[in-house]
Motif scaffolding. Structure first.
Motif, mmCIF file in Angstrom:
data_model
loop_
_atom_site.group_PDB
_atom_site.id
_atom_site.type_symbol
_atom_site.label_atom_id
_atom_site.label_comp_id
_atom_site.label_asym_id
_atom_site.label_seq_id
_atom_site.Cartn_x
_atom_site.Cartn_y
_atom_site.Cartn_z
ATOM 1 N N ALA A 92 -0.551 1.356 8.190
ATOM 2 C CA ALA A 92 -1.326 2.251 7.335
ATOM 3 C C ALA A 92 -1.771 1.520 6.069
ATOM 4 N N ALA A 93 -0.881 0.691 5.524
ATOM 5 C CA ALA A 93 -1.240 -0.082 4.330
ATOM 6 C C ALA A 93 -2.371 -1.062 4.642
ATOM 7 N N SER A 94 -2.349 -1.644 5.837
ATOM 8 C CA SER A 94 -3.427 -2.555 6.241
ATOM 9 C C SER A 94 -4.760 -1.817 6.307
ATOM 10 N N ALA A 95 -4.744 -0.614 6.889
ATOM 11 C CA ALA A 95 -5.967 0.180 7.011
ATOM 12 C C ALA A 95 -6.500 0.568 5.636
ATOM 13 N N ARG A 96 -5.609 0.959 4.739
ATOM 14 C CA ARG A 96 -6.050 1.332 3.392
ATOM 15 C C ARG A 96 -6.625 0.136 2.644
ATOM 16 N N ALA A 97 -5.977 -1.025 2.789
ATOM 17 C CA ALA A 97 -6.472 -2.221 2.100
ATOM 18 C C ALA A 97 -7.857 -2.607 2.610
ATOM 19 N N PHE A 98 -8.045 -2.544 3.918
ATOM 20 C CA PHE A 98 -9.355 -2.871 4.471
ATOM 21 C C PHE A 98 -10.404 -1.868 4.028
ATOM 22 N N SER A 99 -10.073 -0.587 4.062
ATOM 23 C CA SER A 99 -11.027 0.456 3.695
ATOM 24 C C SER A 99 -11.489 0.291 2.245
ATOM 25 N N ALA A 100 -10.525 -0.002 1.355
ATOM 26 C CA ALA A 100 -10.881 -0.184 -0.055
ATOM 27 C C ALA A 100 -11.793 -1.395 -0.233
ATOM 28 N N TRP A 101 -11.473 -2.487 0.476
ATOM 29 C CA TRP A 101 -12.312 -3.693 0.384
ATOM 30 C C TRP A 101 -13.705 -3.428 0.956
ATOM 31 N N ALA A 102 -13.764 -2.779 2.109
ATOM 32 C CA ALA A 102 -15.064 -2.517 2.756
ATOM 33 C C ALA A 102 -15.937 -1.618 1.890
ATOM 34 N N HIS A 103 -15.316 -0.667 1.198
ATOM 35 C CA HIS A 103 -16.090 0.218 0.303
ATOM 36 C C HIS A 103 -16.632 -0.585 -0.872
ATOM 37 N N ARG A 104 -15.796 -1.444 -1.462
ATOM 38 C CA ARG A 104 -16.266 -2.266 -2.584
ATOM 39 C C ARG A 104 -17.362 -3.224 -2.137
ATOM 40 N N ALA A 105 -17.274 -3.699 -0.900
ATOM 41 C CA ALA A 105 -18.267 -4.648 -0.389
ATOM 42 C C ALA A 105 -19.533 -3.964 0.100
ATOM 43 N N GLY A 106 -19.565 -2.635 0.055
ATOM 44 C CA GLY A 106 -20.748 -1.899 0.485
ATOM 45 C C GLY A 106 -20.849 -1.718 1.988
ATOM 46 N N LEU A 116 -5.317 8.362 3.598
ATOM 47 C CA LEU A 116 -4.459 8.155 4.763
ATOM 48 C C LEU A 116 -3.001 8.112 4.340
ATOM 49 N N ALA A 117 -2.226 9.059 4.833
ATOM 50 C CA ALA A 117 -0.793 9.095 4.534
ATOM 51 C C ALA A 117 -0.053 8.263 5.573
ATOM 52 N N SER A 118 1.106 7.788 5.212
ATOM 53 C CA SER A 118 1.933 7.023 6.143
ATOM 54 C C SER A 118 3.380 7.431 5.972
ATOM 55 N N PRO A 119 4.172 7.329 7.009
ATOM 56 C CA PRO A 119 5.583 7.697 6.892
ATOM 57 C C PRO A 119 6.299 6.778 5.918
ATOM 58 N N ARG A 120 7.175 7.349 5.135
ATOM 59 C CA ARG A 120 7.951 6.542 4.198
ATOM 60 C C ARG A 120 8.917 5.675 4.992
ATOM 61 N N ALA A 121 8.810 4.385 4.791
ATOM 62 C CA ALA A 121 9.683 3.476 5.540
ATOM 63 C C ALA A 121 11.128 3.646 5.103
#
Length: 341
Positions: A92-106, A116-121
């Motif tokens: 989930a953290a990978s998906a969030r990191a990519f989404s934030a980067w892709a939004h900044r990159a247009g 996106l929520a993820s289970p607490r490890a």
């Protein structure tokens, strides 16, 4: 290349060109801009390829079609196939990191992963050695406490047998325990990660101030002190051990493997585990020594912020787990010793 790496590469090649290009661009961003390690970049890429493979199966062939429902569906599928909570949290953290980067990159009109929520490890308390156990482990090379099969001194060859030192003879053989001793001393004295210890150069050691310069995650630099026993081990290694093992492959590396190159973290883990087993201690790894060092510092009265700085944690939350270890030890001692427990 492992089977999982081959599988990831095959899925990557099967992705639509736009998605494949997005994965490659994000990997380059992580490596060049964020200065992430090769291992970290590989983990992100593996997660993203899995996500996009799932998205394509749902009919998404373009990045603009990626939305929160696809991300949630991907995580749900991971959960049904038995992924652990820690794995789900990381993906989930990978998906969030990519989404934030892709939004900044247009590339995305919105940061679809922000919600996106993820289970607490579930964080298990790390196992730690007692101070006397740590001392017994570190004294192993000095007391010649070695396992039936000596600790590996380099990566195994294709037959699985340890490789012979590049320079043979009594001096080279005597250098191995000196190398092992300084490795164990530095891991416990400083609490550095095994990759950080193996990455040390000779010039990173400040003998006058008794500190080492460490380059941690993300290339962050920090100075970590060490004590007199570690200094003695360093002196012995640099005077007698390293000159006997040095080769054209050594470069500036502080710790050397049998072939004269920089000591590999995998070999360092084998060395620690072998000496622990030989000393009759619980199964121990370099990270276990890091846990032990942090716990013993806090039990000795060190400030939590100071321990955070020593360990190179970017967040205090990562360091606070060691306070729980100390509390658990206190509870165990109370239950054992107090008549009203």
């Amino acid at each position: 290349m492992s089977r999982s790496d081959r599988s990831t590469r095959a899925m990557h090649q099967a992705l639509p060109p736009a998605l494949r290009e997005a994965v490659d661009d994000f990997a380059e961003h992580l490596s060049r801009v964020r200065n992430r390690s090769t291992h970290t970049v590989r983990a992100y890429v593996t997660d993203l390829v899995s996500l996009f493979d799932h998205a394509v199966r749902m009919g998404c062939v373009d990045l603009t079609e990626l939305d929160l429902s696809v991300l949630r569906s991907w995580l749900a599928r991971q959960r049904t196939t038995g992924a652990a909570r820690t794995s789900l949290a990381r993906r989930a953290a990978s998906a969030r990191a990519f989404s934030a980067w892709a939004h900044r990159a247009g590339l995305l009109s919105a940061d679809v992963g922000a919600a996106l929520a993820s289970p607490r490890a579930h964080r298990e308390l790390p196992s730690v050695l007692r101070a006397d156990q740590a001392a017994a482990l570190i004294d192993g090379p000095t007391r010649r406490v070695t396992p039936t099969d000596p600790p590996p001194t380099d990566l195994p060859n294709t037959q699985g047998a340890p490789t012979k030192p590049a320079r043979e003879g009594p001096a080279a053989e005597a250098a191995v325990p000196l190398r092992d001793r300084v490795l164990l001393e530095l891991l416990y004295a400083t609490g550095v990660r095994v990759s950080e210890a193996c990455g040390l150069d000779v010039a990173d050691v400040d003998h006058g101030r008794r500190v080492i310069r460490v380059f941690g995650k993300g290339g962050r630099e920090r100075s970590v002190p060490y004590g007199v026993p570690a200094q003695r081990a360093l002196d012995d290694w640099l005077r007698q051990g390293r000159p006997a093992m040095v080769s054209a492959r050594s470069g500036d590396a502080l710790l050397l493997g049998a072939r004269g190159g920089r000591l590999n973290p995998t070999t360092a883990r084998q060395i620690v585990g072998a000496y622990a087993e030989a000393a009759g201690l619980p199964r121990t790894s370099p990270h276990g020594l890091r846990h032990s060092a942090a716990t013993h510092l806090l039990e000795g009265g060190a400030d939590l912020r100071a321990v955070q700085e020593l360990l190179g944690h970017s967040s205090l939350a990562s360091t606070q787990i060691y306070t729980h270890v100390s509390v658990e030890r206190l509870r165990a001692a109370y239950r054992q010793a107090h008549p009203r427990a």
